[in-house]
Design a protein around this motif. Structure first.
Motif, PDB file in Angstrom:
ATOM      1  N   VAL A   4      -8.370  18.266  12.137  1.00 36.29           N
ATOM      2  CA  VAL A   4      -7.859  19.437  12.647  1.00 36.29           C
ATOM      3  C   VAL A   4      -6.101  18.935  12.714  1.00 36.29           C
ATOM      4  O   VAL A   4      -5.827  18.132  12.627  1.00 36.29           O
ATOM      5  CB  VAL A   4      -8.235  19.780  14.045  1.00 36.29           C
ATOM      6  N   GLU A   5      -5.422  20.458  12.720  1.00 37.37           N
ATOM      7  CA  GLU A   5      -3.805  20.094  12.785  1.00 37.37           C
ATOM      8  C   GLU A   5      -3.580  19.430  14.212  1.00 37.37           C
ATOM      9  O   GLU A   5      -4.228  19.750  15.150  1.00 37.37           O
ATOM     10  CB  GLU A   5      -3.208  21.398  12.969  1.00 37.37           C
ATOM     11  N   VAL A   6      -2.762  18.371  14.126  1.00 36.68           N
ATOM     12  CA  VAL A   6      -2.268  17.557  15.417  1.00 36.68           C
ATOM     13  C   VAL A   6      -0.926  18.231  15.875  1.00 36.68           C
ATOM     14  O   VAL A   6      -0.024  18.142  15.033  1.00 36.68           O
ATOM     15  CB  VAL A   6      -2.237  16.319  14.885  1.00 36.68           C
ATOM     16  N   THR A   7      -0.871  18.865  16.969  1.00 37.87           N
ATOM     17  CA  THR A   7       0.243  19.554  17.749  1.00 37.87           C
ATOM     18  C   THR A   7       0.503  18.825  18.918  1.00 37.87           C
ATOM     19  O   THR A   7      -0.090  17.837  19.194  1.00 37.87           O
ATOM     20  CB  THR A   7      -0.147  21.027  17.928  1.00 37.87           C
ATOM     21  N   ALA A   8       1.422  19.201  19.501  1.00 37.33           N
ATOM     22  CA  ALA A   8       2.056  18.617  20.817  1.00 37.33           C
ATOM     23  C   ALA A   8       1.048  18.925  21.838  1.00 37.33           C
ATOM     24  O   ALA A   8       1.170  18.028  22.897  1.00 37.33           O
ATOM     25  CB  ALA A   8       3.427  19.090  21.018  1.00 37.33           C
ATOM     26  N   ASP A   9       0.114  20.022  21.736  1.00 42.61           N
ATOM     27  CA  ASP A   9      -0.763  20.404  22.648  1.00 42.61           C
ATOM     28  C   ASP A   9      -2.167  19.542  22.654  1.00 42.61           C
ATOM     29  O   ASP A   9      -2.907  19.636  23.649  1.00 42.61           O
ATOM     30  CB  ASP A   9      -0.868  21.680  22.570  1.00 42.61           C
ATOM     31  N   MET A  59       0.632  16.063  12.570  1.00 39.60           N
ATOM     32  CA  MET A  59      -0.105  16.082  11.111  1.00 39.60           C
ATOM     33  C   MET A  59      -0.799  17.126  10.872  1.00 39.60           C
ATOM     34  O   MET A  59      -1.205  17.751  11.733  1.00 39.60           O
ATOM     35  CB  MET A  59      -0.976  14.834  11.286  1.00 39.60           C
ATOM     36  N   GLN A  60      -1.079  17.361   9.663  1.00 41.96           N
ATOM     37  CA  GLN A  60      -1.569  18.622   8.934  1.00 41.96           C
ATOM     38  C   GLN A  60      -2.926  17.869   8.514  1.00 41.96           C
ATOM     39  O   GLN A  60      -3.054  16.756   8.092  1.00 41.96           O
ATOM     40  CB  GLN A  60      -0.851  19.244   7.932  1.00 41.96           C
ATOM     41  N   PRO A 102     -10.444  15.593  16.704  1.00 41.97           N
ATOM     42  CA  PRO A 102     -11.067  14.391  15.992  1.00 41.97           C
ATOM     43  C   PRO A 102      -9.788  13.655  15.273  1.00 41.97           C
ATOM     44  O   PRO A 102      -9.433  14.270  14.021  1.00 41.97           O
ATOM     45  CB  PRO A 102     -12.047  14.911  15.332  1.00 41.97           C
ATOM     46  N   MET A 103      -9.898  12.248  15.239  1.00 39.16           N
ATOM     47  CA  MET A 103      -8.888  11.527  14.476  1.00 39.16           C
ATOM     48  C   MET A 103      -9.731  10.569  13.781  1.00 39.16           C
ATOM     49  O   MET A 103     -10.124   9.506  14.380  1.00 39.16           O
ATOM     50  CB  MET A 103      -7.649  11.045  15.234  1.00 39.16           C
ATOM     51  N   VAL A 104      -9.836  10.799  12.454  1.00 40.15           N
ATOM     52  CA  VAL A 104     -10.790   9.753  11.949  1.00 40.15           C
ATOM     53  C   VAL A 104     -10.283   8.188  11.714  1.00 40.15           C
ATOM     54  O   VAL A 104      -8.749   8.149  11.463  1.00 40.15           O
ATOM     55  CB  VAL A 104     -11.304  10.055  10.277  1.00 40.15           C
ATOM     56  N   VAL A 105     -10.703   7.203  11.815  1.00 39.08           N
ATOM     57  CA  VAL A 105     -10.328   5.985  11.723  1.00 39.08           C
ATOM     58  C   VAL A 105     -11.054   5.069  10.749  1.00 39.08           C
ATOM     59  O   VAL A 105     -12.202   5.181  11.025  1.00 39.08           O
ATOM     60  CB  VAL A 105     -10.304   5.215  13.004  1.00 39.08           C
TER      61      VAL A 105
END
Length: 268
Positions: free
Chosen positions: A146-151, A185-186, A211-214
């Protein structure tokens, strides 16, 4: 399975620059590497898997308050050569690893609503001691679904702290001498980072998981007991030999139905 990634726009000069940033800062960000359609496909599969694992005992590894780690099963869409053996990613790894390396991890970090700032930490210990600078012997490749924002819980890191003693880095961060930066990140962006750089997760204040894939890659001699890849034999044997050589994995006749997460202790 969607196979498209946008690799043609990255030149040798770009790869050299990313490698220089990674060596100097402990991080580089590749904007728009993966097509959005691919990320959407992964996102749909993640949502289904996350819901299933939430209802399964041991299906998620707790990572402090309202934050979880999930290992992906080695099936479509996650088992995608265009992703884990992407030529741009491997081109950068080839420039910073001094010896052969292996992929050892495929999972996701997931803060949800109610999560908080993590303690600033490293994911690995130094190779020998803090008094000897550790080369890049392990790297995490991250990309968001997903888009990663400040929130919604951006990854935060202090550049350059991968090449200094931990306590020195913590003092410099506390004094504001080295800022701890948020990385927005986009979908399609990819981050490669040293797990020795001081970093933390931040709160997800939204009602949607982030979710951030690693994907983890290490020098061939590094023992990685906390993470594993389990691959079904028919898929493994369908891969080109060079790709099979990249993977450090358990090859099984049939993937297990229920995965119990064991990667719980992760901070140094």
């Amino acid at each position: 399975m969607i196979q498209t990634t946008d690799t043609a726009k990255f030149t040798t000069t770009d790869l050299n620059r990313f490698a220089e940033e990674l060596n100097r800062d402990g991080i580089c960000v590749i904007r728009g590497l993966f097509e959005r359609r691919l990320i959407e496909e992964w996102g749909d599969a993640f949502n289904e898997l996350f819901q299933k694992r939430q209802n399964q005992p041991g299906g998620l590894a707790p990572r402090e308050q309202s934050r979880y780690y999930l290992t992906f099963p080695w099936v479509a869409p996650f088992a995608n050569v265009d992703v884990f053996a992407n030529p741009v990613i491997l081109g950068i790894l080839d420039r910073v690893f001094y010896q052969e390396y292996k992929m050892v991890q495929l999972g996701a970090d997931i803060p949800v609503q109610g999560s908080d700032y993590q303690e600033i930490h490293r994911d690995f210990r130094p190779l020998f001691s803090d008094q000897i600078v550790t080369p890049l012997y392990a790297l995490a490749v991250n990309f968001p679904l997903v888009e990663v924002t400040a929130d919604n819980g951006p990854f935060q890191m202090a550049r350059g702290t991968h090449v200094m003693p931990r306590e020195e880095g913590l003092v410099k961060v506390a004094a504001g001498e080295i800022p701890i930066e948020s990385f927005y990140m986009q979908p399609g962006d990819v981050m490669i980072r040293s797990p020795l750089a001081l970093h933390r997760g931040s709160p997800n204040r939204t009602n949607t998981p982030r979710p951030m894939v690693v994907m983890g890659y290490v020098m061939h001699w590094l023992h990685t007991a906390k993470v594993d890849l389990t691959v079904q034999r028919d898929y493994y044997e369908s891969l080109p030999e060079q790709v099979r050589e990249l993977l450090r994995c358990h090859v099984v006749e049939q993937l297990p139905e229920n995965k119990v997460e064991t990667y719980v202790n992760f901070k140094y």
